[in-house]
Design a protein around this motif. Structure first.
Motif, PDB file in Angstrom:
ATOM      1  N   TRP A  21      28.268  42.766 -77.911  1.00  0.00           N
ATOM      2  CA  TRP A  21      28.106  43.843 -78.895  1.00  0.00           C
ATOM      3  C   TRP A  21      28.399  43.352 -80.325  1.00  0.00           C
ATOM      4  O   TRP A  21      27.664  43.694 -81.255  1.00  0.00           O
ATOM      5  N   ALA A  22      29.442  42.553 -80.503  1.00  0.00           N
ATOM      6  CA  ALA A  22      29.826  42.099 -81.850  1.00  0.00           C
ATOM      7  C   ALA A  22      28.683  41.304 -82.484  1.00  0.00           C
ATOM      8  O   ALA A  22      28.391  41.461 -83.672  1.00  0.00           O
ATOM      9  N   ARG A  23      28.033  40.461 -81.671  1.00  0.00           N
ATOM     10  CA  ARG A  23      26.913  39.653 -82.179  1.00  0.00           C
ATOM     11  C   ARG A  23      25.767  40.558 -82.624  1.00  0.00           C
ATOM     12  O   ARG A  23      25.226  40.398 -83.714  1.00  0.00           O
ATOM     13  N   VAL A  24      25.407  41.518 -81.756  1.00  0.00           N
ATOM     14  CA  VAL A  24      24.293  42.424 -82.051  1.00  0.00           C
ATOM     15  C   VAL A  24      24.625  43.276 -83.280  1.00  0.00           C
ATOM     16  O   VAL A  24      23.784  43.474 -84.159  1.00  0.00           O
ATOM     17  N   LEU A  29      23.487  44.900 -89.450  1.00  0.00           N
ATOM     18  CA  LEU A  29      24.505  45.701 -90.151  1.00  0.00           C
ATOM     19  C   LEU A  29      23.950  46.995 -90.741  1.00  0.00           C
ATOM     20  O   LEU A  29      24.642  48.011 -90.757  1.00  0.00           O
ATOM     21  N   ASP A  30      22.705  46.963 -91.208  1.00  0.00           N
ATOM     22  CA  ASP A  30      22.153  48.201 -91.783  1.00  0.00           C
ATOM     23  C   ASP A  30      22.050  49.292 -90.707  1.00  0.00           C
ATOM     24  O   ASP A  30      22.415  50.448 -90.958  1.00  0.00           O
ATOM     25  N   ALA A  31      21.572  48.902 -89.534  1.00  0.00           N
ATOM     26  CA  ALA A  31      21.458  49.878 -88.435  1.00  0.00           C
ATOM     27  C   ALA A  31      22.845  50.360 -88.009  1.00  0.00           C
ATOM     28  O   ALA A  31      23.062  51.549 -87.757  1.00  0.00           O
ATOM     29  N   LEU A  32      23.788  49.432 -87.953  1.00  0.00           N
ATOM     30  CA  LEU A  32      25.158  49.798 -87.560  1.00  0.00           C
ATOM     31  C   LEU A  32      25.760  50.782 -88.562  1.00  0.00           C
ATOM     32  O   LEU A  32      26.353  51.796 -88.185  1.00  0.00           O
ATOM     33  N   LEU A  33      25.585  50.481 -89.859  1.00  0.00           N
ATOM     34  CA  LEU A  33      26.151  51.354 -90.901  1.00  0.00           C
ATOM     35  C   LEU A  33      25.503  52.737 -90.878  1.00  0.00           C
ATOM     36  O   LEU A  33      26.184  53.749 -91.094  1.00  0.00           O
ATOM     37  N   ILE A 132      37.284  44.977 -83.608  1.00  0.00           N
ATOM     38  CA  ILE A 132      36.406  43.827 -83.306  1.00  0.00           C
ATOM     39  C   ILE A 132      35.657  43.406 -84.578  1.00  0.00           C
ATOM     40  O   ILE A 132      35.632  42.226 -84.943  1.00  0.00           O
ATOM     41  N   LEU A 133      35.072  44.387 -85.281  1.00  0.00           N
ATOM     42  CA  LEU A 133      34.279  44.079 -86.487  1.00  0.00           C
ATOM     43  C   LEU A 133      35.161  43.489 -87.589  1.00  0.00           C
ATOM     44  O   LEU A 133      34.724  42.639 -88.356  1.00  0.00           O
ATOM     45  N   GLU A 195      23.701  47.857 -78.322  1.00  0.00           N
ATOM     46  CA  GLU A 195      22.888  48.179 -79.506  1.00  0.00           C
ATOM     47  C   GLU A 195      23.776  48.154 -80.747  1.00  0.00           C
ATOM     48  O   GLU A 195      24.996  48.291 -80.633  1.00  0.00           O
ATOM     49  N   PRO A 196      23.146  48.062 -81.949  1.00  0.00           N
ATOM     50  CA  PRO A 196      23.964  48.108 -83.171  1.00  0.00           C
ATOM     51  C   PRO A 196      24.360  49.548 -83.495  1.00  0.00           C
ATOM     52  O   PRO A 196      23.919  50.131 -84.470  1.00  0.00           O
TER      53      PRO A 196
END
Ligand SMILES: [Fe+2]
Ligand SMILES: [Fe+2]
Length: 199
Positions: A21-24, A29-33, A132-133, A195-196
């Protein structure tokens, strides 16, 4: 202690997030944010909804309105970050983790306690993932500092919901319910695709 165990410290979670998950997340980052911004907004909205539906419980109303204020401030920070990266806020997507968690915890307890437990685990899993992040080298340092700060906030928030669940159902029963819920939460988290997203 391994990093994955350390990230669970003080939280009721029984299984760490998949290392993939951390890699993905770091690579998207845009999708995660964007997902994160919506999570903050949904957390504020859920807190207000709980306060509105249980307005006879003064302690719950006080804690939930204060939480809603804080979650909205988080939302605004993440939304601004997205704007700085040239991104708008995309449409809100369904959150299968939260939907499944709420369904799983609805049975076997009274509705309010089930909701408090679901919120407790959303906060706890978010806390683990922010930790983690915060340590993920592929994430820019400024963002890692934000994640560190948010990890502490989520640890505090999970305790708010724990306290409310204890007030609702008593210490012993709350402890048993949290233990049982932790197993269900771990299954749900494991079954969902990597997923992100925050969950
Ligand atoms: Fe938040
Ligand atoms: Fe929170």
């Amino acid at each position: 202690m391994s990093a994955s165990r350390r990230h669970l410290e003080g939280l009721p979670l029984v299984r760490p997030t998949s290392p993939a998950w951390a890699r993905v997340a770091a690579a998207n980052l845009d999708a995660l944010l964007a997902d994160h911004a919506h999570c903050e907004l949904k957390a504020a909205s859920m807190a207000l909804s709980l306060a509105g539906r249980h307005c006879d419980r003064a302690d719950l109303v006080r804690r939930m309105t204060s939480l809603a204020h804080e979650e909205l401030r988080h939302f605004e920070r993440v939304r601004r970050l997205l704007a700085e990266r040239g991104r708008g806020l995309p449409r809100m997507q369904a959150d299968p983790y939260v939907v499944r968690l709420r369904q799983a915890l609805r049975s076997g307890s009274d509705p309010l306690t089930g909701q408090l437990l679901a919120c407790l685990f959303v906060e706890a899993r978010s806390c683990e993932r922010f930790r983690i992040l915060a340590e993920e080298r592929r994430v820019p340092p400024a963002l890692r500092a934000l994640y560190r700060e948010l990890a502490s906030a989520e640890a505090r928030h999970h305790e708010v919901f724990l306290r409310l669940a204890v007030a609702e159902t008593g210490e012993e029963r709350a402890r048993r319910l949290v233990e049982a819920a932790a197993e269900r939460e771990a299954e749900i988290a494991r079954e969902l695709p990597v997923e992100p997203r925050m969950h």
